[in-house]
Write an enzyme that holds these catalytic residues in place. Structure first.
Site, mmCIF file in Angstrom:
data_model
loop_
_atom_site.group_PDB
_atom_site.id
_atom_site.type_symbol
_atom_site.label_atom_id
_atom_site.label_comp_id
_atom_site.label_asym_id
_atom_site.label_seq_id
_atom_site.Cartn_x
_atom_site.Cartn_y
_atom_site.Cartn_z
ATOM 1 C CB CYS A 96 -0.989 -0.042 1.151
ATOM 2 S SG CYS A 96 -2.419 0.999 0.852
ATOM 3 N NE ARG A 130 -9.105 5.426 3.239
ATOM 4 C CZ ARG A 130 -7.887 5.899 3.027
ATOM 5 N NH1 ARG A 130 -7.748 7.179 2.732
ATOM 6 N NH2 ARG A 130 -6.839 5.116 3.105
ATOM 7 C CG HIS A 198 -3.189 -3.235 4.466
ATOM 8 N ND1 HIS A 198 -2.002 -2.711 4.908
ATOM 9 C CD2 HIS A 198 -3.785 -2.268 3.724
ATOM 10 C CE1 HIS A 198 -1.880 -1.460 4.472
ATOM 11 N NE2 HIS A 198 -2.930 -1.175 3.746
HETATM 12 N N1 GLN Z 1 -2.126 6.839 2.426
HETATM 13 C C1 GLN Z 1 -2.241 5.983 1.241
HETATM 14 C C2 GLN Z 1 -3.657 6.009 0.652
HETATM 15 O O1 GLN Z 1 -4.579 6.415 1.331
HETATM 16 C C3 GLN Z 1 -1.875 4.557 1.591
HETATM 17 C C4 GLN Z 1 -2.846 3.921 2.572
HETATM 18 C C5 GLN Z 1 -2.380 2.581 3.121
HETATM 19 O O2 GLN Z 1 -1.180 2.329 3.248
HETATM 20 N N2 GLN Z 1 -3.360 1.717 3.506
HETATM 21 O O3 GLN Z 1 -3.843 5.583 -0.494
#
Ligand code: GLN
Length: 252
Positions: A96, A130, A198
């Site tokens: 990520c 998101r 993740h």
């Molecule tokens: N901050 C980055 C995003 O929002 C990565 C997020 C993460 O590592 N889960 O895309």
């Protein structure tokens, strides 16, 4: 004489979202089960690491502010050495936020641009909303079934792959993936793997864990020294199947 493998864990106390540290624990335990002498080196901002004597690097994910806290050290201090070692076959797993910063750049929702290491020919732009949920992929990294990879994603970034990326980590069967549209997830360049998954990822995906360990062994011993014993992964695949079934159930 045991074969050895040296693993570097970058920014463990800063980039550790959704249990990403579990990937290093899984690598450590599997290397022991495979009869290897495994060394884990945690390295954070301002600390030195010899990537030329490192076989496998893990970098986890983080929120924008955590990425901002490490990206100068990653890009300006460690980046050139990490790139050189990757070009010589060092294995990398980047999750990520770590994945995004190994690309060309990450533009945040506020328009800030974090320059990346440039290992992956990929770039990331934060999008509206998101991309969150359980994910199931199908990978071409190996031929034996199951070729599925399961995990959990939560990112605003939409990542786009350029011609220089050998292949995505996999095709999205359930979930959003790199950008919510292309049905691609992650990126593979040489022995470097980037992914949004993740979970943590590797405990439920033993074949991916062993793929990375073999890449690390090949860097140190060559193809003839990258063999691994066969482990009983019954428990790991029960967790894998449970995650895959949860992903399907949640999408219905
Ligand atoms: N901050 C980055 C995003 O929002 C990565 C997020 C993460 O590592 N889960 O895309």
């Amino acid at each position: 004489m045991k074969r050895q493998i040296k693993i570097c864990h970058l920014y463990p106390e800063i980039l550790n979202l959704y249990g990403d540290r579990g990937n290093v624990i899984a690598l450590y335990r599997r290397c022991l089960w495979h009869g290897l002498a495994v060394h884990i080196q945690p390295v954070t901002v301002g600390e030195a690491v010899d990537f030329l004597d490192t076989d496998l690097v893990f970098i986890g994910g983080g929120q924008d502010r955590e990425q901002a806290a490490i990206y100068r050290d990653l890009v300006e201090v460690k980046g050139p050495y990490l790139l050189a070692a990757a070009e010589q076959g060092m294995a990398i797993l980047a999750v990520c936020g770590g994945f995004q910063l190994l690309g060309k750049y990450y533009r945040t929702q506020h328009g800030e641009i974090m320059k990346g290491v440039g290992l992956f020919d990929a770039w990331t732009e934060a999008g509206r909303g998101r991309l969150i949920g359980d994910v199931v992929l199908e990978t071409d990294l190996w031929e034996e079934e199951p070729r599925t990879i399961v995990g959990f994603e939560n990112h605003s970034g939409r990542t786009f792959l350029g011609e220089g990326v050998k292949q995505p980590l996999g095709r999205v069967l359930q979930g959003f993936g790199n950008d919510g549209a292309s049905k691609m997830e992650g990126a593979v360049s040489g022995n470097a793997i980037g992914t949004y998954l993740h979970g943590s990822l590797l405990p439920k995906n033993p074949r991916l864990a062993d793929y990375l360990i073999r890449c690390g062994l090949e860097r140190r011993y060559g193809p003839e020294g990258s063999y691994l014993t066969t482990l009983n992964d019954e428990l790991e695949y029960r967790a894998h199947q449970a995650a895959a079934q949860r992903a399907v159930a949640r999408r219905c």
